[in-house]
Motif scaffolding. Structure first.
Motif, short mmCIF file in Angstrom:
data_model
loop_
_atom_site.label_atom_id
_atom_site.label_comp_id
_atom_site.label_asym_id
_atom_site.label_seq_id
_atom_site.Cartn_x
_atom_site.Cartn_y
_atom_site.Cartn_z
N ASN A 181 0.82 -1.21 0.00
CA ASN A 181 0.00 0.00 0.00
C ASN A 181 0.85 1.26 0.00
O ASN A 181 0.52 2.26 -0.66
CB ASN A 181 -0.94 0.00 1.21
N VAL A 223 -8.24 8.06 -1.77
CA VAL A 223 -7.42 6.95 -2.26
C VAL A 223 -7.20 5.93 -1.15
O VAL A 223 -7.24 4.71 -1.38
CB VAL A 223 -6.08 7.45 -2.81
N GLN A 282 -7.92 1.94 -0.94
CA GLN A 282 -6.93 0.95 -0.53
C GLN A 282 -7.47 0.02 0.55
O GLN A 282 -7.15 -1.18 0.57
CB GLN A 282 -5.66 1.64 -0.03
N ILE A 296 0.47 6.00 -7.37
CA ILE A 296 -0.76 6.76 -7.68
C ILE A 296 -0.48 8.25 -7.62
O ILE A 296 -0.87 9.01 -8.51
CB ILE A 296 -1.89 6.37 -6.70
N LEU A 347 1.66 9.40 -10.59
CA LEU A 347 0.93 9.31 -11.86
C LEU A 347 -0.10 10.43 -12.00
O LEU A 347 -0.39 10.89 -13.10
CB LEU A 347 0.24 7.95 -11.99
N ILE A 348 -0.65 10.87 -10.90
CA ILE A 348 -1.62 11.97 -10.95
C ILE A 348 -0.92 13.30 -11.22
O ILE A 348 -1.40 14.10 -12.03
CB ILE A 348 -2.42 12.05 -9.63
N MET A 354 2.15 1.68 -3.49
CA MET A 354 1.05 2.04 -4.39
C MET A 354 0.65 3.50 -4.21
O MET A 354 0.29 4.18 -5.18
CB MET A 354 -0.14 1.12 -4.15
N GLN A 355 0.72 4.01 -2.99
CA GLN A 355 0.43 5.43 -2.76
C GLN A 355 1.37 6.31 -3.57
O GLN A 355 0.94 7.31 -4.17
CB GLN A 355 0.55 5.75 -1.27
#
Length: 393
Positions: free
Chosen positions: A320, A355, A359, A327, A330-331, A323-324
């Motif tokens: 997690n 988000v 998760q 994300i 990518l934003i 992944m944070q």
């Protein structure tokens, strides 16, 4: 001969997973600011302009900033203590396993820091974890005392020194915005090529992790790991109910001390000296209070039941966390949506919470099918030398 093997679900300490899951929310809220803004190079006390942002930032500054990495460091040390105990029970070598496991984490951290996001904490956890191994033969009380002294004495000394500097040279501790560095950051992340982002990412990482800052990072993370490892040896999370009154006093005392210290820039002066005291002295106090309060709350069966989603996030904490970062970048980075520098503090915070909720849901679904998160599975396979992660059912 007995060999090390992953912790089975029945052996897990739910409180430990809940605290890890809670930590990830705080970590994401503060990291989100760096995902969308050049937080490293601005003066946060003057940067935010909208009424919503100026009202929100003090809450983040006091309750979140510098309070969740120490909390996670304590849980990291606690987990290391559990692994040592299990190795002793099985008659296996904990230290060779620990070194291998931490070196693998170091590799994951390098990939994260230099290819995804500069604000990586895994490298520090791995390096300081290797140092912690040197002290793991100490008793639980010894580790907690040493960790407490390594935290309290240097940070108190540095804090007094910085306060004296505010009287001797007030301009020397003034917060300021580094315009050149800020512009370079915006240019790279908002519209730069992947190559320029790589260059800026390394520059940002080195700004925080330079040799000049290493001693401060060491004294802010290693002592908390020691305290966590000592608490693990004493099985404090497992004995909360037996020592409830003592835990109440510790929780209330550290919460009061943490909030008072962390509020100093708001009530005295938002300069570098009081910001340092706020983060490096006040942050760990608040971390301890969060751990204690959560542990006490989880004595209630209903709260324990409702905390299961947080525990799921905590069981997949490494997946997690990474992944944070994926994300977030990518934003906001140019190879994604390119929104760097375009959102407010309030919007970014709401996005982080949103988000995180996703998760929580994904972690629950994933762990209904598998025993471990995907990165946790990889880490275990590399650490234990065989695939102990199987699909459920």
């Amino acid at each position: 001969m007995n060999t090390m093997s992953p912790i089975e679900h029945s052996e897990r300490i739910v409180t430990l997973d809940v605290i890890r899951g809670f930590s990830l929310l705080g970590i994401f809220i503060i990291n989100m600011i760096s995902f969308h803004s050049p937080f490293l190079y601005l003066d946060p006390y003057t940067w935010w302009k909208t009424p919503e942002d100026t009202a929100l930032y003090p809450w983040i500054d006091v309750l979140v900033q510098a309070s969740f990495y120490p909390l996670f460091a304590m849980m990291f040390g606690y987990g290391l203590g559990i692994q040592q105990q299990r190795a002793t029970e099985k008659g296996t070598s904990f230290y060779l396993f620990g070194i291998r496991r931490l070196l693998i984490l170091l590799g994951i951290g390098c990939i994260h820091a230099f290819l995804i996001w500069s604000g990586d904490i895994l490298i520090n956890y791995a390096v300081f974890g290797l140092i912690l191994l040197v002290f793991m033969r100490m008793s639980g009380k010894g580790l907690m005392w040493l960790g407490g002294m390594l935290f309290l004495l240097p940070q108190t000394f540095f804090s007094i020194l910085l306060v004296l500097m505010t009287f001797a040279d007030p301009t020397g501790v003034t917060q300021y915005t580094n315009i050149a560095a800020l512009q370079n950051s915006v240019a790279a992340y908002a519209s730069g090529s992947f190559s320029s982002i790589m260059t800026q990412r390394f520059q940002d990482w080195y700004t925080v992790n330079s040799p000049d800052n290493l001693i401060f990072l060491l004294l802010s993370i290693l002592p908390m790991m020691m305290i966590g490892a000592g608490a693990s040896k004493l099985q404090l999370l497992e004995k909360v109910r037996d020592k409830k009154n003592i835990w109440l006093l510790i929780g209330a005392g550290t919460m009061l001390a943490g909030i008072i210290i962390k509020s100093l820039p708001l009530f005295i002066e938002p300069n570098f000296a009081y910001s340092y005291i706020q983060d490096f002295l006040g942050g760990p106090f608040l971390s301890v209070s969060y751990a204690v309060i959560l542990s006490l709350l989880l004595l209630n069966e209903k709260i324990m039941k409702w905390s299961k989603p947080l525990a799921s996030v905590g069981r997949m904490s490494l997946s997690n966390y990474l992944m944070q970062s994926i994300i977030g970048t990518l934003i906001f980075y140019s190879y994604g949506l390119g929104l760097y520098g375009e959102v407010t503090l309030t919007t970014g915070t709401m996005l982080a919470v949103g988000v995180y909720v996703i998760q929580v849901i994904v972690s629950e679904i994933w762990l209904s099918k598998f025993r471990y998160g995907p990165v946790e599975k990889l880490w275990r396979v590399l650490s234990y030398g065989r695939n102990n992660t199987v699909q459920k059912g």
